[in-house]
Design a protein around this motif. Structure first.
Motif, PDB file in Angstrom:
ATOM      1  N   ARG A 180      52.205  50.678  58.154  1.00 39.03           N
ATOM      2  CA  ARG A 180      52.485  49.291  57.801  1.00 39.03           C
ATOM      3  C   ARG A 180      51.235  48.424  57.972  1.00 39.03           C
ATOM      4  NH1 ARG A 180      57.510  46.800  57.318  1.00 39.03           N
ATOM      5  NH2 ARG A 180      58.185  48.956  56.986  1.00 39.03           N
ATOM      6  N   ARG A 181      50.467  48.674  59.043  1.00 37.10           N
ATOM      7  CA  ARG A 181      49.233  47.911  59.235  1.00 37.10           C
ATOM      8  C   ARG A 181      48.236  48.188  58.123  1.00 37.10           C
ATOM      9  NH1 ARG A 181      47.156  49.027  65.183  1.00 37.10           N
ATOM     10  NH2 ARG A 181      48.325  50.965  64.906  1.00 37.10           N
ATOM     11  N   LEU A 182      48.131  49.475  57.719  1.00 40.15           N
ATOM     12  CA  LEU A 182      47.218  49.821  56.641  1.00 40.15           C
ATOM     13  C   LEU A 182      47.659  49.151  55.340  1.00 40.15           C
ATOM     14  CD1 LEU A 182      44.798  51.434  55.661  1.00 40.15           C
ATOM     15  CD2 LEU A 182      46.332  53.377  55.277  1.00 40.15           C
ATOM     16  N   GLY A 183      48.979  49.136  55.093  1.00 42.79           N
ATOM     17  CA  GLY A 183      49.474  48.475  53.896  1.00 42.79           C
ATOM     18  C   GLY A 183      49.161  46.990  53.876  1.00 42.79           C
ATOM     19  N   TRP A 184      49.364  46.314  54.999  1.00 39.68           N
ATOM     20  CA  TRP A 184      49.070  44.890  55.074  1.00 39.68           C
ATOM     21  C   TRP A 184      47.579  44.617  54.980  1.00 39.68           C
ATOM     22  CZ3 TRP A 184      51.762  40.879  54.045  1.00 39.68           C
ATOM     23  CH2 TRP A 184      53.141  40.901  54.207  1.00 39.68           C
ATOM     24  N   LEU A 185      46.758  45.529  55.559  1.00 40.87           N
ATOM     25  CA  LEU A 185      45.306  45.358  55.460  1.00 40.87           C
ATOM     26  C   LEU A 185      44.868  45.433  54.008  1.00 40.87           C
ATOM     27  CD1 LEU A 185      42.576  45.046  56.837  1.00 40.87           C
ATOM     28  CD2 LEU A 185      42.489  47.545  57.075  1.00 40.87           C
ATOM     29  N   LEU A 186      45.409  46.395  53.278  1.00 40.90           N
ATOM     30  CA  LEU A 186      45.070  46.502  51.863  1.00 40.90           C
ATOM     31  C   LEU A 186      45.567  45.288  51.081  1.00 40.90           C
ATOM     32  CD1 LEU A 186      45.830  50.290  51.232  1.00 40.90           C
ATOM     33  CD2 LEU A 186      43.598  49.194  51.502  1.00 40.90           C
ATOM     34  N   ALA A 187      46.783  44.827  51.406  1.00 44.05           N
ATOM     35  CA  ALA A 187      47.327  43.661  50.698  1.00 44.05           C
ATOM     36  C   ALA A 187      46.495  42.419  50.974  1.00 44.05           C
ATOM     37  CB  ALA A 187      48.782  43.442  51.110  1.00 44.05           C
ATOM     38  N   LEU A 188      46.099  42.209  52.244  1.00 42.63           N
ATOM     39  CA  LEU A 188      45.281  41.038  52.578  1.00 42.63           C
ATOM     40  C   LEU A 188      43.903  41.135  51.952  1.00 42.63           C
ATOM     41  CD1 LEU A 188      46.247  40.526  56.338  1.00 42.63           C
ATOM     42  CD2 LEU A 188      46.965  39.161  54.380  1.00 42.63           C
ATOM     43  N   THR A 189      43.348  42.355  51.909  1.00 43.53           N
ATOM     44  CA  THR A 189      42.042  42.523  51.267  1.00 43.53           C
ATOM     45  C   THR A 189      42.125  42.198  49.785  1.00 43.53           C
ATOM     46  OG1 THR A 189      41.470  44.242  52.882  1.00 43.53           O
ATOM     47  CG2 THR A 189      40.169  44.142  50.847  1.00 43.53           C
ATOM     48  N   ALA A 190      43.182  42.691  49.144  1.00 44.25           N
ATOM     49  CA  ALA A 190      43.369  42.388  47.725  1.00 44.25           C
ATOM     50  C   ALA A 190      43.553  40.890  47.499  1.00 44.25           C
ATOM     51  CB  ALA A 190      44.565  43.165  47.181  1.00 44.25           C
ATOM     52  N   ALA A 191      44.323  40.246  48.373  1.00 47.11           N
ATOM     53  CA  ALA A 191      44.526  38.799  48.239  1.00 47.11           C
ATOM     54  C   ALA A 191      43.216  38.043  48.440  1.00 47.11           C
ATOM     55  CB  ALA A 191      45.575  38.321  49.243  1.00 47.11           C
ATOM     56  N   ALA A 192      42.406  38.490  49.428  1.00 45.16           N
ATOM     57  CA  ALA A 192      41.123  37.829  49.662  1.00 45.16           C
ATOM     58  C   ALA A 192      40.191  37.994  48.469  1.00 45.16           C
ATOM     59  CB  ALA A 192      40.475  38.399  50.927  1.00 45.16           C
ATOM     60  N   LEU A 193      40.151  39.194  47.903  1.00 46.10           N
ATOM     61  CA  LEU A 193      39.327  39.405  46.717  1.00 46.10           C
ATOM     62  C   LEU A 193      39.829  38.557  45.556  1.00 46.10           C
ATOM     63  CD1 LEU A 193      38.835  43.280  46.860  1.00 46.10           C
ATOM     64  CD2 LEU A 193      37.168  41.511  47.461  1.00 46.10           C
ATOM     65  N   PHE A 194      41.141  38.474  45.419  1.00 49.89           N
ATOM     66  CA  PHE A 194      41.728  37.688  44.337  1.00 49.89           C
ATOM     67  C   PHE A 194      41.370  36.215  44.454  1.00 49.89           C
ATOM     68  CE2 PHE A 194      45.292  35.228  42.581  1.00 49.89           C
ATOM     69  CZ  PHE A 194      45.266  35.682  41.270  1.00 49.89           C
ATOM     70  N   VAL A 195      41.302  35.718  45.709  1.00 49.59           N
ATOM     71  CA  VAL A 195      41.063  34.290  45.934  1.00 49.59           C
ATOM     72  C   VAL A 195      39.576  33.968  46.019  1.00 49.59           C
ATOM     73  CG1 VAL A 195      41.409  32.403  47.573  1.00 49.59           C
ATOM     74  CG2 VAL A 195      43.291  33.936  47.044  1.00 49.59           C
ATOM     75  N   LEU A 196      38.767  34.842  46.607  1.00 50.47           N
ATOM     76  CA  LEU A 196      37.383  34.512  46.914  1.00 50.47           C
ATOM     77  C   LEU A 196      36.389  34.969  45.849  1.00 50.47           C
ATOM     78  CD1 LEU A 196      37.356  35.371  50.725  1.00 50.47           C
ATOM     79  CD2 LEU A 196      37.620  33.132  49.661  1.00 50.47           C
ATOM     80  N   VAL A 197      36.669  36.054  45.153  1.00 48.03           N
ATOM     81  CA  VAL A 197      35.719  36.551  44.153  1.00 48.03           C
ATOM     82  C   VAL A 197      35.749  35.655  42.919  1.00 48.03           C
ATOM     83  CG1 VAL A 197      35.186  38.478  42.627  1.00 48.03           C
ATOM     84  CG2 VAL A 197      35.881  38.916  44.988  1.00 48.03           C
TER      85      VAL A 197
END
Length: 700
Positions: free
Chosen positions: A412-429
């Motif tokens: 679950r932590r790995l899933g949330w880490l990937l989701a947050l990373t994707a969200a950060a890339l979506f917002v910051l890139v």
């Protein structure tokens, strides 16, 4: 009375003592049939409901040791508590200030108290217990069945008659938009809310509950009456508490019923208007505000008493948080309390509905607070409101997640880490390049056909839709006065020329006569040429190929046309021009020669063009009424100015796009323009928008 003392074991913290003024009262039974009690804090007029285990713990509080108390309770009852259960209950007593503190708690700073309480402040005004006791015998008929039946019949008859006079109701509602209507509703609101609180007080007194005080509460600085009915928790039967909680709504509904009934029969006048205000206020506000169970108004207490489930918001919130942590983090927490599966699902749904309702409400309150003060303070209070009442609960829950991150399953932590990373890339890139703007498309080349001055139409061979070649004559106009003046000037010029020639053969003063004749000849010759040039202006030809449109149907041979009268239009529809409107943030990402795609409303074929101009200042008027919201467009107009001015409410910048198409455009159409601007991250755009709003609205 509850009392307690204890001795501290060596090397451990002293066992806290209960406050001596606390009282305990039976509270009937819980939903599962187990007994319940209320701890009464007479100093603060607060009541706390406890169960059988907590009651047994309090009975043995003087043992001054968690293990000893747990062992004694287990030996004397069928309960089997653990020492940590006693420790948890001790924490509950400490949080609610039911223990004698060893060290005096530091007073709360004034700024912090104001921050937590500026939205809701109570001001006690009267202690009406004795007056209510005297009034109750005189008003006992209000609680009879026959009066309730009559009120229900009056409500039914009044509503039916009002429905049959719905045009009159609508007229009264439209009239309520005036200053007199606002004052009428304000007076009706004050009266109905006072009656609302008197209803609470009378029913409380009827059931033996003392009304401590009545006064005014400031809700977002808005005054409203309130009644202290906190001692209703002394009542063992939940239906009696339900009667007290619903008394205010019942009072307003009775008022609305009888006002509606009498309004239907009275003639027009001030009394009928007053009854209309009272009925409308009581019906609408009672059902929309007081009956809501999502805030601590009457509807919440009614639902709590109907379910016989005290602390509904808190206990439902515990169930929802446990469920949320299980869904999102995979945490398997123990069940806060034993409930049926169906009732637990109801509590979870109720908690989520409450959170959504409060989010919308607090955002709305923040907007009201913002507009209630000057700009700088309004922005500050807006941020404080959202931070304290929306951000703080979310931050507290996130802190719990952080503290318990070690309990979260690895997957679950790995899933949330990937989701947050994707969200950060979506917002910051900076991947976002598309810009969409509303606009109107017109023909790129338009030649309006006007007469240069007042003239008479000799012939009109143009018709709508006719193809025109470059240089084709469009109109045949005639100006008789101009022609006469031209002919007159020609004749005079010729006459003076002859005179000048004849003056050469004279003996007496030939030089002077010759000069005068030559000057007059030149003057009239110039006027003749000027008149001829004016007449040549009446020959109107097309400057480019196109189609004829908008021919004036009233113009025909022999009619006179003025210089301001549009006779027709010659339009080259294959060349088009779009005027699109973009906000300032998007304008900075555009440049000339940039390609643009135009989607015409009602057409499937796209147009491809390029940006030819970008305005540096916002438009004062919309390019066309099709863009205004009042005419079905996407852009709001300034509400403080006349609609005909087409002044936009916000700052919009014009971007001009031009191009060509094989299929000519037939009319002005609304379009949506898509640009590929400079790439920008969503976070950058959001930050720019937020800063611009803060700077603009704060007045800095």
């Amino acid at each position: 009375m509850l009392s307690g003392s204890g001795a501290a074991a060596a090397g451990t913290a002293p066992w806290p003592a209960l406050r001596e003024e606390l009282q305990i009262h039976p509270a009937g039974a819980n939903r599962d049939g187990s007994p319940a009690w209320h701890i009464c804090d007479p100093v603060r007029n607060l009541f706390f409901r406890i169960g059988w285990l907590e009651f047994e713990i309090l009975q043995r509080w003087t043992a001054a040791d968690a293990e000893t108390i747990a062992r004694q309770v287990g030996a004397a009852t069928t309960l089997a508590p653990e020492p940590q259960d006693i420790a948890q209950f001790q924490g509950f007593l400490a949080r609610h200030q039911l223990l004698r503190a060893v060290r005096q708690k530091a007073p709360m700073p004034a700024w912090r108290w104001l921050l937590n309480n500026y939205l809701f402040v109570r001001i006690p005004l009267v202690r009406p217990a004795q007056l209510l006791a005297r009034l109750l015998p005189w008003l006992s008929w209000l609680f009879t069945r026959w009066f309730a039946g009559l009120s229900a019949a009056a409500a039914l008859i009044g509503l039916v008659l009002a429905a049959r006079q719905w045009d009159t109701v609508e007229a009264n509602l439209r009239g309520a938009l005036s200053w007199e209507g606002v004052l009428g509703f304000a007076g009706a609101l004050i009266f109905s809310k006072l009656l609302h609180e008197v209803g609470h007080a009378l029913v409380s007194t009827r059931h033996g509950v003392r009304v401590g005080h009545m006064g005014v509460a400031l809700l977002v600085m808005w005054p409203m009456a309130y009644t202290d009915t906190g001692e209703s928790w002394k009542l063992e039967r939940s239906r009696h508490r339900f009667a007290i909680a619903s008394a205010g709504i019942a009072s307003e509904l009775v008022l609305a019923a009888w006002c509606t009934f009498f309004w239907a029969f009275l003639p027009d006048g001030d009394l009928r208007n007053a009854l209309f205000f009272l009925a409308t206020t009581a019906w609408v506000l009672t059902l929309l505000v007081n009956a809501s169970p999502f805030m601590r108004f009457d509807g919440y207490y009614m639902l709590t008493d109907a379910l016989d489930f005290p602390g509904l918001h808190e206990r439902a919130g515990q169930q929802a948080r446990r469920c949320l942590r299980h869904w999102l983090l995979g945490l398997n927490e123990p069940v806060p309390e034993t409930l049926s599966a169906g009732f637990r699902r109801f509590l979870i749904a109720f908690a989520f509905a409450t959170w959504i309702y409060r989010l919308v409400l607090f955002v709305g309150i923040a907007v009201v607070v913002y507009h209630a003060f000057f700009k700088a303070l309004g922005v500050l209070l807006f941020i404080v409101e959202l931070g304290v009442f929306v951000g703080r609960p979310v931050f507290a829950e996130l802190c719990v997640w952080r503290e318990r991150r070690a309990e979260i399953p690895r997957r679950r932590r790995l899933g949330w880490l990937l989701a947050l990373t994707a969200a950060a890339l979506f917002v910051l890139v900076p991947w976002h390049a598309g810009i969409s703007a509303a606009g109107v498309v017109k023909a790129g080349a338009e030649q309006p056909v006007y007469s240069p001055f007042a003239a008479r139409l000799v012939s009109l061979d143009m018709t709508n839709g006719q193809a025109i070649a470059p240089g084709s004559e469009l109109l045949t106009l005639d100006a008789p006065n101009q022609a006469e003046e031209r002919d007159k000037a020609r004749a005079l010029a010729t006459a003076y020329t002859r005179t000048a020639r004849g003056a050469l053969g004279l003996d007496d003063g030939p030089a002077a006569k010759l000069a005068v004749a030559e000057q007059l000849a030149v003057r009239w010759d110039a006027e003749s040429r000027a008149r001829e040039a004016e007449l040549l202006r009446l020959r109107l030809v097309s400057t480019y190929a196109g189609q004829v449109r908008d021919v004036d149907p009233l113009v025909r041979a022999g009619t006179w046309v003025g210089p301001s009268q549009l006779v027709a239009m010659v339009v080259d529809g294959r060349r088009w021009r779009v005027e699109a409107l973009v906000p300032e943030r998007d304008r900075q990402r555009l440049s000339t020669t940039m390609p643009a795609t135009v989607i015409v409303k009602g057409r499937t074929r796209k147009l491809e063009g390029r940006v030819v101009a970008i305005d540096n200042s916002p438009v004062k008027r919309l390019p066309h009424m099709l863009l205004a919201q009042d005419h079905g467009g996407p852009i709001a107009l300034n509400p403080t100015l006349p609609k005909k001015d087409l002044r936009p409410a916000e700052a919009w910048f014009r971007v001009t796009v031009e191009g060509e198409t094989d299929e000519p455009l037939s009319a002005v159409r609304e379009v949506r323009v898509h640009f590929e601007g400079v790439r920008e991250s969503l976070a950058h755009g959001w930050l720019d928008s937020a800063l611009s709003v803060v700077i603009q609205q704060s007045g800095f």
